[in-house]
Design an enzyme around this catalytic site. Structure first.
Site, PDB file in Angstrom:
ATOM      1  N   ILE A 117      -3.563  -6.985   8.881  1.00 40.20           N
ATOM      2  CA  ILE A 117      -3.004  -6.036   8.541  1.00 40.20           C
ATOM      3  C   ILE A 117      -3.719  -5.456   7.214  1.00 40.20           C
ATOM      4  O   ILE A 117      -3.425  -6.068   6.012  1.00 40.20           O
ATOM      5  CB  ILE A 117      -1.490  -6.190   8.164  1.00 40.20           C
ATOM      6  CG1 ILE A 117      -0.616  -6.649   9.336  1.00 40.20           C
ATOM      7  CG2 ILE A 117      -0.743  -4.909   7.745  1.00 40.20           C
ATOM      8  CD1 ILE A 117       0.849  -7.077   9.190  1.00 40.20           C
TER       9      ILE A 117
ATOM     10  N   LYS B  65       2.275 -12.586   7.279  1.00 41.33           N
ATOM     11  CA  LYS B  65       1.126 -11.696   6.619  1.00 41.33           C
ATOM     12  C   LYS B  65       0.480 -12.771   5.411  1.00 41.33           C
ATOM     13  O   LYS B  65       1.331 -12.702   4.448  1.00 41.33           O
ATOM     14  CB  LYS B  65       1.300 -10.357   6.343  1.00 41.33           C
ATOM     15  CG  LYS B  65       0.187  -9.814   5.901  1.00 41.33           C
ATOM     16  CD  LYS B  65       0.402  -8.569   5.326  1.00 41.33           C
ATOM     17  CE  LYS B  65      -0.960  -7.714   4.702  1.00 41.33           C
ATOM     18  NZ  LYS B  65      -0.705  -6.543   3.916  1.00 41.33           N
TER      19      LYS B  65
ATOM     20  N   THR C 159       0.560  -1.098  -0.151  1.00 42.43           N
ATOM     21  CA  THR C 159      -0.012   0.039   0.081  1.00 42.43           C
ATOM     22  C   THR C 159       0.852   1.236  -0.020  1.00 42.43           C
ATOM     23  O   THR C 159       0.446   2.309  -0.727  1.00 42.43           O
ATOM     24  CB  THR C 159      -0.884  -0.143   1.083  1.00 42.43           C
ATOM     25  OG1 THR C 159      -1.596  -1.181   1.290  1.00 42.43           O
ATOM     26  CG2 THR C 159      -1.955   1.012   1.176  1.00 42.43           C
TER      27      THR C 159
END
Length: 292
Positions: free
Chosen positions: A221, A177, A54
């Site tokens: 996340i 993740k 991101t």
């Protein structure tokens, strides 16, 4: 920085956006980077992931990566959030540069380093090569490593469950993740490892409650946290308080909003921040502009 635990934090973590000024050079807006980090902290998130997907780190120079980490840490510290951990994205194609980025992140106040599989030369990336890569990085990193399993940015490389299990036994690899969307991987990992041994985060807001309640993961996340951090935090808090029915209702609202994260990607996150908070703007252009 006060956060000193080697255990990953529970709850909602946000992979932060990076912001750019208007103009031909699209310089990084460090003031806005810091402002955004503080807004997220005030919403009650458990940590920030800087230079995740991101944050578009591939559009930044090495110096700009340092500046963004510094601006984030300084803004949090000055606002009284010294104990809020930063997970720094450090994975690049070269083992040695990845190690260097981990060392640099530690010096700049990050508590963990998140590392994706090097996918550029995918045809050469056997499980043995990938395992050696992560092991070499973990051996040399001064801060604990979080594996980042995201086939979408790793040229389709999806870390096999058995490979993750082997890497989880490394004393300096503390979690993963899962941006692959596999809830079964999350379930099987947390069935084998306690969260304090090896923590698992989901990568999408719309599966947060399922992963936390049924799979026993640490949390999420999620890029949607840039837009709606308090809503995600509320789902997690309600669940932890034992109010499962209210948590389900809160998750339903988050799941509907999660379409923006899944279909919109980084542009969708940017759109939401501009629409609801009045700042942000476009990504940096991928084609380099002349600096003359």
């Amino acid at each position: 920085m006060v956060y000193e635990s080697s255990h990953l934090p529970e709850g909602v973590l946000v992979p932060t956006l990076c912001f750019f000024k208007e103009g031909p050079k699209q310089e990084v807006d460090l003031e806005l980077v810091g402002k955004h980090a503080v807004r997220l902290a005030q919403a009650g998130v458990s940590g920030l992931a800087v230079h995740g997907t991101t944050g578009e780190p591939l559009l930044l120079s090495r110096g700009e990566r340092r500046q963004v980490l510094t601006a984030t840490r300084d803004a949090l510290d000055q606002a009284g959030f010294q104990d809020l951990p930063i997970i720094a994205g450090c994975g690049v194609t070269s083992t040695w540069e990845t190690i260097d980025l981990c060392r640099e992140a530690a010096k700049l106040g990050s508590s963990f380093a998140m590392v994706v599989a090097p996918g550029y030369y995918k045809g050469l990336m056997t499980d043995e090569v990938i395992e050696e890569y992560f092991t070499d990085v973990a051996d040399a990193s001064p801060i604990p490593i979080v594996l980042y399993n995201f086939p979408g940015i790793a040229n389709g490389i999806d870390l096999e469950l058995d490979l993750i299990k082997r890497l989880a036994k490394h004393q300096n690899i503390v979690g993963v993740k899962l941006s692959c969307g596999s809830v079964s991987k999350a379930a099987r990992l947390q069935a084998e490892f306690k969260p304090t041994e090896f923590g698992v985060y989901g990568g999408l807001a719309d599966t947060m409650l399922h992963n936390v309640a049924l799979n026993g993961t640490l949390g999420v996340i999620s890029g949607l946290g840039n837009i709606a951090p308090a809503a995600l935090v509320n789902v997690y808090k309600l669940y932890k308080q034992g109010n499962f029915e209210e948590a389900k209702k809160a998750q339903e609202a988050v799941s509907i909003a999660g379409e923006l994260e899944i279909k919109g990607g980084v542009p969708g996150m940017r759109y939401g921040v501009v629409k609801y908070y009045g700042y942000g703007g476009d990504s940096r252009k991928s084609v380099p502009l002349s600096l003359d």
